[in-house]
Structures are given as C-alpha cells and as structure tokens.
Design a protein around this motif. Structure first.
Motif, mmCIF file in Angstrom:
data_model
loop_
_atom_site.group_PDB
_atom_site.id
_atom_site.type_symbol
_atom_site.label_atom_id
_atom_site.label_comp_id
_atom_site.label_asym_id
_atom_site.label_seq_id
_atom_site.Cartn_x
_atom_site.Cartn_y
_atom_site.Cartn_z
ATOM 1 N N SER A 42 5.418 12.372 4.100
ATOM 2 C CA SER A 42 3.973 12.363 2.817
ATOM 3 C C SER A 42 4.037 11.651 1.972
ATOM 4 O O SER A 42 3.278 11.130 1.288
ATOM 5 C CB SER A 42 3.956 13.623 3.350
ATOM 6 O OG SER A 42 4.924 13.976 2.263
ATOM 7 N N SER A 43 5.711 11.669 1.612
ATOM 8 C CA SER A 43 4.929 10.745 0.360
ATOM 9 C C SER A 43 4.722 9.103 0.527
ATOM 10 O O SER A 43 3.697 7.798 -0.322
ATOM 11 C CB SER A 43 6.124 10.156 -0.292
ATOM 12 O OG SER A 43 7.134 8.906 0.575
ATOM 13 N N THR A 44 4.495 8.331 1.779
ATOM 14 C CA THR A 44 4.043 7.304 1.884
ATOM 15 C C THR A 44 1.988 7.219 2.548
ATOM 16 O O THR A 44 1.853 6.252 2.257
ATOM 17 C CB THR A 44 4.815 6.500 3.202
ATOM 18 O OG1 THR A 44 4.388 7.015 4.752
ATOM 19 C CG2 THR A 44 6.438 6.622 3.412
ATOM 20 N N PHE A 45 2.363 8.120 2.718
ATOM 21 C CA PHE A 45 1.090 8.839 3.229
ATOM 22 C C PHE A 45 -0.064 8.414 2.001
ATOM 23 O O PHE A 45 -1.503 7.905 1.980
ATOM 24 C CB PHE A 45 0.789 10.197 4.071
ATOM 25 C CG PHE A 45 -1.090 10.248 4.153
ATOM 26 C CD1 PHE A 45 -1.331 10.041 5.413
ATOM 27 C CD2 PHE A 45 -1.099 11.391 3.516
ATOM 28 C CE1 PHE A 45 -3.137 9.951 5.941
ATOM 29 C CE2 PHE A 45 -2.637 11.455 3.854
ATOM 30 C CZ PHE A 45 -3.509 10.964 5.436
ATOM 31 N N THR A 46 0.650 9.468 0.919
ATOM 32 C CA THR A 46 -0.670 9.178 -0.063
ATOM 33 C C THR A 46 -0.198 8.058 -0.749
ATOM 34 O O THR A 46 -1.314 7.742 -1.691
ATOM 35 C CB THR A 46 -0.097 10.811 -0.939
ATOM 36 O OG1 THR A 46 0.891 10.260 -1.362
ATOM 37 C CG2 THR A 46 -0.370 12.107 -0.341
ATOM 38 N N SER A 47 0.448 7.174 -0.887
ATOM 39 C CA SER A 47 1.111 5.823 -1.834
ATOM 40 C C SER A 47 -0.030 5.127 -1.063
ATOM 41 O O SER A 47 -0.533 4.703 -2.248
ATOM 42 C CB SER A 47 2.432 5.850 -2.244
ATOM 43 O OG SER A 47 2.612 4.092 -2.027
ATOM 44 N N GLN A 86 3.998 14.234 -1.434
ATOM 45 C CA GLN A 86 2.545 13.645 -1.771
ATOM 46 C C GLN A 86 2.425 13.859 -3.124
ATOM 47 O O GLN A 86 2.121 12.547 -3.808
ATOM 48 C CB GLN A 86 1.276 14.495 -1.606
ATOM 49 C CG GLN A 86 1.278 14.714 0.070
ATOM 50 C CD GLN A 86 0.727 16.194 0.503
ATOM 51 O OE1 GLN A 86 -0.470 16.519 -0.447
ATOM 52 N NE2 GLN A 86 0.249 15.738 2.237
ATOM 53 N N LEU A 87 2.621 14.205 -3.826
ATOM 54 C CA LEU A 87 2.156 13.988 -5.559
ATOM 55 C C LEU A 87 3.524 12.821 -6.155
ATOM 56 O O LEU A 87 3.409 11.781 -6.717
ATOM 57 C CB LEU A 87 3.510 15.320 -6.036
ATOM 58 C CG LEU A 87 2.469 16.883 -6.207
ATOM 59 C CD1 LEU A 87 2.613 18.091 -7.128
ATOM 60 C CD2 LEU A 87 0.606 16.311 -6.457
ATOM 61 N N GLY A 114 3.644 5.274 -5.894
ATOM 62 C CA GLY A 114 2.786 4.260 -5.765
ATOM 63 C C GLY A 114 1.645 3.815 -6.749
ATOM 64 O O GLY A 114 1.636 2.449 -7.049
ATOM 65 N N ASN A 115 1.154 4.733 -7.410
ATOM 66 C CA ASN A 115 0.378 4.305 -8.800
ATOM 67 C C ASN A 115 1.321 3.645 -9.878
ATOM 68 O O ASN A 115 1.096 1.841 -9.419
ATOM 69 C CB ASN A 115 -0.129 5.241 -9.387
ATOM 70 C CG ASN A 115 -1.465 5.203 -8.051
ATOM 71 O OD1 ASN A 115 -2.134 5.383 -7.711
ATOM 72 N ND2 ASN A 115 -1.856 6.775 -8.821
ATOM 73 N N ARG A 147 4.478 -4.471 -4.257
ATOM 74 C CA ARG A 147 6.092 -3.865 -4.633
ATOM 75 C C ARG A 147 5.730 -2.010 -4.108
ATOM 76 O O ARG A 147 6.560 -1.045 -3.823
ATOM 77 C CB ARG A 147 5.792 -3.972 -6.137
ATOM 78 C CG ARG A 147 7.418 -2.730 -6.944
ATOM 79 C CD ARG A 147 7.494 -2.818 -8.177
ATOM 80 N NE ARG A 147 7.790 -4.534 -8.363
ATOM 81 C CZ ARG A 147 7.750 -5.021 -9.909
ATOM 82 N NH1 ARG A 147 7.782 -4.293 -11.093
ATOM 83 N NH2 ARG A 147 8.416 -6.267 -10.084
ATOM 84 N N SER A 148 4.453 -1.356 -4.228
ATOM 85 C CA SER A 148 4.657 -0.255 -4.539
ATOM 86 C C SER A 148 4.588 -0.202 -2.606
ATOM 87 O O SER A 148 5.121 0.873 -2.176
ATOM 88 C CB SER A 148 3.086 -0.102 -3.881
ATOM 89 O OG SER A 148 1.607 -1.035 -3.649
ATOM 90 N N GLY A 149 4.244 -1.318 -1.584
ATOM 91 C CA GLY A 149 4.509 -0.817 -0.427
ATOM 92 C C GLY A 149 5.429 -0.830 0.114
ATOM 93 O O GLY A 149 6.831 -0.049 1.187
ATOM 94 N N SER A 150 6.508 -1.654 -0.700
ATOM 95 C CA SER A 150 7.945 -1.739 -0.428
ATOM 96 C C SER A 150 8.627 -0.537 -0.716
ATOM 97 O O SER A 150 9.661 -0.291 -0.362
ATOM 98 C CB SER A 150 8.633 -3.299 -0.968
ATOM 99 O OG SER A 150 8.460 -4.442 -1.023
ATOM 100 N N ALA A 151 8.043 -0.006 -1.736
ATOM 101 C CA ALA A 151 8.629 1.576 -1.901
ATOM 102 C C ALA A 151 8.299 2.248 -0.455
ATOM 103 O O ALA A 151 9.671 3.018 -0.291
ATOM 104 C CB ALA A 151 8.260 2.137 -3.003
ATOM 105 N N SER A 152 7.522 2.491 -0.204
ATOM 106 C CA SER A 152 7.041 2.870 1.319
ATOM 107 C C SER A 152 8.315 2.947 2.775
ATOM 108 O O SER A 152 8.233 3.106 3.529
ATOM 109 C CB SER A 152 5.686 3.012 2.171
ATOM 110 O OG SER A 152 4.672 3.653 0.283
ATOM 111 N N VAL A 153 8.711 1.503 2.735
ATOM 112 C CA VAL A 153 9.119 1.574 3.466
ATOM 113 C C VAL A 153 10.313 2.454 3.845
ATOM 114 O O VAL A 153 11.287 2.946 4.351
ATOM 115 C CB VAL A 153 9.744 -0.710 3.456
ATOM 116 C CG1 VAL A 153 10.711 -0.752 3.917
ATOM 117 C CG2 VAL A 153 8.161 -1.163 3.944
#
Length: 515
Positions: free
Chosen positions: A279-284, A406-407, A413-414, A424-430
């Motif tokens: 869920s963290s990747t969804f909101t990010s 999500q939070l 992400g922000n 960089r934000s997408g790499s964290a989602s990976v």
C-alpha cells in the motif's frame, strides 16, 4: 353565609393548575421527542421478511447482493478522496492558504483511522445490519453540513467526523466472509475490494471533472444523494445476520485482543507486513504522479491528471475473474506473490522510463493497481479463515497496517521526490515491494510457525470438501450461476461436508433410547 373568598384565597387553586399544565406540556414535548427517536430506532431495526435470518434456510449470497456491496463500497470510500484534486478551489473559497487547506485530507484520513480502530471491532459485538445502516445514515445526514457551510473550521471538523463513520465497507467485508461459501469467498471478496479501490480512483475523476465545469459544492451534493441511495438500497436488501458473539464482549478487552492476535497468528502478521509494503507504493505513486505530469516535459492540466486515474479503473476489471479461476482454487500466498511480481514489474518500467515517455507511468498505473488488488484479495482470503468469530477485529488489524503503509508511502514519496525527483521516489517503491516479497518467501503456505516451508510446496488448496476431488469441485463451482447461490454452491458444500456415516455405537445407543 360564608364570606366571599379573599384575593389570595382565590388565586391559590390556580397555581397548581398552571404548574400541572406546564408540567403536562413539558412531558408531552419530551414524549414527542422520545417518540420520534423511538420510531427512528424501530425503523433502523426493522428487517423486511426476505432479509430476516433463518438458521434452517441460510441466505443465498447472490451476485446481485455482491454487486450491491461493491456499489456501496465504491461510493462510501469515495467520500475520503473528493477533496484531493480540488484543494486549490477549496483554498480560494474558504480564503486560506495551501498549507491550511491540506488539513482537510489529513483530518479525513485521521478520522478514517479512528473509525477503523474504534468502530470496526464493534462488528464482532453488534448485529451488522442495524449497525451499518446507522453509520450510513449518520454519515449522509452530517454530510449536509459539508455541502452548505462557509466556515473552514466546521468543514474540517465535519470532514473528520464523516470520515470516522465512513468505515461501513470494512464492516461489509467480514460479512461477505460469513455469507459467501468457502469455495466462492475470494470471488465475492474481490468484487467488494474492487469497489473499494474503484472508489479511491473514481472520486478523483468525478471531483476533478465536476469542479472544472461547475462548483465544488456540486460534487458534495452528488455524494450526499449517493449516500442516501445506498442507505435505501441497504435497508431493503442487506441481510440480517446474527452477532458472532451473542454473549457479549468487553469493549476494551476486544481492542486488546487485536494486539494479541498478532502474537497468535503468523498468517495475519505476514499479511499485515505485505499489505503495509504494498500500500505504501500505491499512495507514493499517485501522490508524486501529480508533480511529474504537471511539470516538464508533460505540463498537463489538473483535468487531464484527474483523468489519468481511468487507467487504474480498467485494471479493477481483472480482479473478480482472476479470483474466480485462481484464488478460489489455489493457496492465497501463491496469488500474493503473483500480485507483488506484477507490482514490481510496473514500478520498474514506470520509474526508469517515466521521465521521458508517458508510456511508463501508464504501464505503472495499470500494473500497480492490478497487483495491489490481487495481493489484497488473496491476503483477505487467508486472514478471514483464522478466527471466524473475530473477523472484524482481524480485518481491523490488517487495515490499520495497510493504512499506516499508505501514510508512510505518501510521506516518503513526497520527501524523496523533493530531493531527487521521480526516479528516487520510484526506487524506494521498488525497495518496498522487494521487502514484501521477502516476507512472502519467509513463510510457506502450509507452515504453522513463523518462518519456514514445512508442510510442502503444494499450491493446491486443501480445504475443499474431502468427498470431492479438487478438479470436480472446481468444475461444479464454475457452473454456479451466482456467487454462493443458496441452491447450488452453499447447499452443496453444506450437504457434502456435514453428512457422515453413522457409527455402530451411535446406532446402538439410538435403538436403546427408542426402546
């Protein structure tokens, strides 16, 4: 002759009459108010004959009822997200800056979290039908204030209050687990979960389009009408299912039991950890996507950015058929891993191509929504089997972890986008999805303890009726006209699993009693 009464004597009898008249009027007003509330209470608690519970004739969980649950979930959870694309309009109308107007979605999320934690566990104590109807009525009635108020503090307060009671879909999901037969549970859950995710996306599209051409208040009036439509439909068709704990429970012990479950059920902990990461990747993604599309090289308008959510809506259509043909027939962990692989594939493509081609974010939107939906449905299918009498508390534990994810996804992400941009934000989602896959592979589908793969690698479900071969069960299940039709699916499972050969000693004792 008696002397005429004095003035004081003449007035004495009038005082009690005035007093009794005032008392009578006061009592009448009180009784009138009580009568109104009593009528409302009886109306909420009244159940049409077709919805009344009969243990001798269990409810048939039809496709129509399943779709009603999905519809209610869509336009109930949408209440939380109408403000996201119109914050600038709200700031102008309430004469506040961008920083202050951001309190509205923050308070809405906080209210939803409070409802998850403090209201959802009550579903294990109260009968679901009157409880759900009461919450929907309260949300719809309080929503009028959001439509008409010109006060920013009052708008913030009502946003928190209505978000707290917008947890009815989280009460419906455990009810689906109770009503749907085991071999159709994943399919039934997928329709409601699809409705939840659809509500998150469709709220942004509707709000952006309506506000672009009319006023932002019109989307709130539309939401008000939809809430009362949901109330009417549920009043006529929501089944009355008995409380899972008719003996009663202590509220504070019930809240404490949510924590104790995390130490008793490894499956629940695994689902919570995977749900948190996914869920963290969804909101990010959906938070930082606005920054990407609004800036160079795309420079899209808010209307086009809102319409981008339609991509995710198409992905929701794949959830129910996938659940019918895969999750209902194989262990949930198998589908969780597939969902995480879909997510990480889309994130990698979108992250490292999104800065120079719009195809990257489009592919990522489709894959991340499809993967998240697949993972959530499979996780819910797994956790609803652990404690049937505590499904609402199990659901609370899972949803709190998802909400926390999500939070964290929004915050991380922000922050990373501000420092290093889209990549960089997408790499964290990976990294988050990679961690979720580690949790998946740490515990196998048949492992009873916290870590390991004892019990085998088989992905075929073992909880199908023993009298039927798995292939036969699948064929008969696929032939059902509706989800859990009472005369086909539910009755077959009951008949085939309950009937057992009578042992000789039981026959002998029965004969003795008759003699």
């Amino acid at each position: 002759m008696c002397s005429p009464p004095t003035k004081s004597h003449a007035q004495e009898p009038e005082k009690p009459e005035l007093s009794s008249t005032a008392s009578f009027q006061s009592d009448a007003q009180t009784n009138s108010k009580l009568s109104i509330w009593w009528r409302f209470y009886k109306l909420i608690n009244y159940t049409p004959n077709r919805c009344r519970y009969n243990p001798d004739k269990p409810f048939g969980f039809s496709m129509a009822l399943n779709l009603l649950f999905g519809f209610a979930a869509t336009f109930t959870v949408a209440n939380l997200y109408y403000t996201h694309p119109i914050l600038n309009k709200l700031a102008d109308d309430f004469h506040v800056n961008q920083e202050r107007v951001s309190l509205i979605p923050t308070l809405a999320q906080a209210g939803y979290a409070a409802g998850l934690l403090f209201l959802c566990p009550l579903g294990d104590l109260f009968k679901r039908r009157p409880f759900v109807l009461l919450l929907v009525w309260f949300t719809a009635t309080a929503w009028i204030g959001l439509c008409i108020t010109d006060s920013f503090p009052l708008f913030c307060f009502l946003s928190f209050l209505t978000a707290m009671t917008t947890v009815t879909p989280q009460l419906m999901l455990p009810l689906v687990g109770d009503l749907a037969p085991p071999h159709r549970r994943a399919t039934a859950l997928s329709i409601v979960v699809s409705g939840l995710l659809l509500g998150i996306l469709i709220a942004r599209v509707l709000s952006g389009v309506v506000t672009e051409f009319t006023s932002w208040r019109n989307i709130y009036w539309l939401a008000f009408a939809l809430q009362y439509l949901i109330l009417i439909l549920l009043w006529f068709f929501l089944p009355d299912y008995p409380s899972t704990n008719p003996g009663g429970l202590n509220y504070f012990k019930m809240l404490w039991s949510i924590l104790t479950m995390l130490f008793k059920h490894p499956v629940l902990v695994q689902a919570c950890l995977v749900g948190f990461c996914t869920s963290s990747t969804f909101t990010s993604y959906w938070t930082t996507l606005t920054f990407l599309l609004a800036g160079p090289p795309y420079n899209f308008s808010p209307l086009y950015i809102g319409l981008f959510a339609l991509i995710g809506i198409f992905a929701m259509c794949f959830g129910p058929p996938y659940s019918r043909f895969v999750i209902d027939k194989f262990v949930p962990l198998f589908s969780v891993i597939i969902g995480e692989c879909i997510c990480i594939t889309g994130i990698i493509i979108g992250t490292y191509t999104g800065t120079f081609t719009i195809a990257g974010p489009i592919i990522q939107a489709f894959f991340i929504d499809l993967g998240l939906q697949t993972s959530q449905i499979a996780n819910r299918t797994a956790i609803y089997a652990i404690e049937p009498k505590a499904r609402n508390r199990v659901n609370t534990a899972y949803m709190v972890s998802v909400f926390c994810g999500q939070l964290v996804g929004t915050s991380v992400g922000n922050s990373l986008y501000a420092k290093g941009g889209w990549i960089r934000s997408g790499s964290a989602s990976v990294g988050f999805i990679g961690l979720a896959l580690c949790f998946c592979f740490a515990k196998g589908p048949w492992e009873k303890w916290w870590v390991g793969w004892r019990g085998g690698w088989s992905i075929r479900r073992r909880d199908l009726p023993k009298e039927m071969e798995p292939d036969q069960a699948q064929e008969e299940g696929d032939g059902d006209a509706g989800v859990g039709d009472e005369k086909s699916a539910g009755k077959k499972v009951m008949d085939e699993t309950v009937v057992e050969p009578v042992r000789p000693e039981i026959q002998k004792s029965s004969a003795t009693v008759k003699d």
